[in-house]
Design a protein around this motif. Sequence first.
Motif, PDB file in Angstrom:
ATOM      1  N   UNK A 248       0.923  -1.053  -0.038  1.00  0.00           N
ATOM      2  CA  UNK A 248      -0.115  -0.167  -0.252  1.00  0.00           C
ATOM      3  C   UNK A 248       0.710   1.465   0.355  1.00  0.00           C
ATOM      4  N   UNK A 249       1.879   1.006  -0.029  1.00  0.00           N
ATOM      5  CA  UNK A 249       3.368   2.299  -0.219  1.00  0.00           C
ATOM      6  C   UNK A 249       3.300   2.843  -1.495  1.00  0.00           C
ATOM      7  N   UNK A 250       3.409   4.217  -1.264  1.00  0.00           N
ATOM      8  CA  UNK A 250       3.806   4.747  -2.617  1.00  0.00           C
ATOM      9  C   UNK A 250       5.406   4.666  -3.289  1.00  0.00           C
ATOM     10  N   UNK A 251       6.182   4.586  -4.171  1.00  0.00           N
ATOM     11  CA  UNK A 251       7.275   4.655  -4.558  1.00  0.00           C
ATOM     12  C   UNK A 251       8.106   5.915  -3.928  1.00  0.00           C
ATOM     13  N   UNK A 252       7.132   6.807  -4.596  1.00  0.00           N
ATOM     14  CA  UNK A 252       7.874   8.108  -4.598  1.00  0.00           C
ATOM     15  C   UNK A 252       7.264   9.557  -5.000  1.00  0.00           C
ATOM     16  N   UNK A 253       6.927  10.828  -4.428  1.00  0.00           N
ATOM     17  CA  UNK A 253       6.050  11.516  -4.820  1.00  0.00           C
ATOM     18  C   UNK A 253       6.275  11.462  -6.337  1.00  0.00           C
ATOM     19  N   UNK A 254       5.609  12.637  -7.033  1.00  0.00           N
ATOM     20  CA  UNK A 254       5.509  12.270  -8.235  1.00  0.00           C
ATOM     21  C   UNK A 254       6.570  12.569  -9.253  1.00  0.00           C
ATOM     22  N   UNK A 255       7.188  12.217 -10.274  1.00  0.00           N
ATOM     23  CA  UNK A 255       8.833  12.083 -10.378  1.00  0.00           C
ATOM     24  C   UNK A 255       8.176  13.144 -12.471  1.00  0.00           C
ATOM     25  N   UNK A 256       9.709  14.221 -12.865  1.00  0.00           N
ATOM     26  CA  UNK A 256       9.021  14.292 -14.263  1.00  0.00           C
ATOM     27  C   UNK A 256      10.175  14.125 -14.945  1.00  0.00           C
ATOM     28  N   UNK A 257      11.046  13.448 -15.960  1.00  0.00           N
ATOM     29  CA  UNK A 257      12.343  13.694 -16.293  1.00  0.00           C
ATOM     30  C   UNK A 257      12.251  13.052 -17.780  1.00  0.00           C
ATOM     31  N   UNK A 258      13.187  13.922 -18.503  1.00  0.00           N
ATOM     32  CA  UNK A 258      13.807  13.674 -19.963  1.00  0.00           C
ATOM     33  C   UNK A 258      13.287  12.077 -20.540  1.00  0.00           C
ATOM     34  N   UNK A 259      12.937  11.672 -22.012  1.00  0.00           N
ATOM     35  CA  UNK A 259      12.815  10.254 -21.899  1.00  0.00           C
ATOM     36  C   UNK A 259      12.198   9.153 -21.614  1.00  0.00           C
ATOM     37  N   UNK A 260      12.191   7.850 -21.597  1.00  0.00           N
ATOM     38  CA  UNK A 260      10.804   7.070 -21.349  1.00  0.00           C
ATOM     39  C   UNK A 260      11.728   5.680 -20.470  1.00  0.00           C
ATOM     40  N   UNK A 261      10.429   4.944 -19.755  1.00  0.00           N
ATOM     41  CA  UNK A 261      10.685   4.313 -18.989  1.00  0.00           C
ATOM     42  C   UNK A 261       9.633   3.502 -19.199  1.00  0.00           C
ATOM     43  N   UNK A 262      10.555   2.269 -18.824  1.00  0.00           N
ATOM     44  CA  UNK A 262      10.127   0.408 -19.324  1.00  0.00           C
ATOM     45  C   UNK A 262       9.909  -0.172 -17.923  1.00  0.00           C
ATOM     46  N   UNK A 263       8.861  -0.781 -17.289  1.00  0.00           N
ATOM     47  CA  UNK A 263       9.063  -1.170 -16.340  1.00  0.00           C
ATOM     48  C   UNK A 263       8.630  -2.686 -16.671  1.00  0.00           C
ATOM     49  N   UNK A 264       9.311  -4.148 -15.717  1.00  0.00           N
ATOM     50  CA  UNK A 264       8.474  -5.195 -15.748  1.00  0.00           C
ATOM     51  C   UNK A 264       8.741  -5.990 -14.467  1.00  0.00           C
ATOM     52  N   UNK A 265       7.612  -6.407 -13.914  1.00  0.00           N
ATOM     53  CA  UNK A 265       6.906  -6.681 -12.323  1.00  0.00           C
ATOM     54  C   UNK A 265       7.197  -7.679 -12.693  1.00  0.00           C
ATOM     55  N   UNK A 266       8.334  -8.222 -11.013  1.00  0.00           N
ATOM     56  CA  UNK A 266       8.997  -9.246 -10.571  1.00  0.00           C
ATOM     57  C   UNK A 266       8.035 -10.139 -10.001  1.00  0.00           C
ATOM     58  N   UNK A 267       7.689  -8.763  -8.920  1.00  0.00           N
ATOM     59  CA  UNK A 267       7.030 -10.265  -7.671  1.00  0.00           C
ATOM     60  C   UNK A 267       6.071  -8.675  -7.778  1.00  0.00           C
ATOM     61  N   UNK A 268       4.299  -9.343  -7.085  1.00  0.00           N
ATOM     62  CA  UNK A 268       3.048  -8.336  -7.086  1.00  0.00           C
ATOM     63  C   UNK A 268       2.817  -7.666  -7.742  1.00  0.00           C
ATOM     64  N   UNK A 269       2.520  -6.927  -7.354  1.00  0.00           N
ATOM     65  CA  UNK A 269       1.504  -5.990  -8.464  1.00  0.00           C
ATOM     66  C   UNK A 269       1.581  -4.309  -8.640  1.00  0.00           C
TER      67      UNK A 269
END
Length: 202
Positions: free
Chosen positions: A116-137
């Motif tokens: 139930x936790x947030x990783x961080x506050x909203x972030x902004x930066x140049x470029x793109x991000x790719x994510x792959x979930x290893x455990x949980x959701x």
Amino acid sequence: MLKKYGYIGERIKKERTKYNLSLSELAKEIEVSVSLLSLVENGKATPSMRVLDKICSFFSIHMATLFEEENSGSKTMTLRSEKQLEVKVDDKATRRFLLPRTGVPIEPVLVTIESGEKDTAFSVHKGVEFGYVLEGRITVEVEGSEPVTCSKGDSVFYRASQPHRLTNPDPTTAVGLWIGVPEMGVPHAHSPAFDESKKTRR
């Protein structure tokens, strides 16, 4: 204090002195106490993700540059586990940086988020991000879009120029591999969205 946090402090101090900023001036700009900043610079305190975010945003540098080591010139690059930087976010989430920044066009990060936790506050930066979930959701929130929840084995891609953050909607720990790719030829400053005027350099 572990050596890796010591050289993070050294790099922060190097950036500060490069722009002729005093401890109190930088502390005021990034909204932390002078005593905390001094401890971080001297390797006597572990900086939080939010503190690192603010420092990197102010100096317009990539977070990974704070803990990179000199490249030996080898055609392969290895960052041993004991040298990988793991940064806590409010003691409920962590980011583990898996490669140094020098000569690397990507930023792979192992993200761990407690229930139930947030990783961080909203972030902004140049470029793109790719994510792959290893455990949980992991839920990806991008401003202006509906949140997307990814389960184990799911992947996600988005432009990081929009404010974004990660959350864990479940009662179990979530883990994901996140890879940031800055736009070619544009400095990558992974940082929370806050007043651009605070990046004014002296």
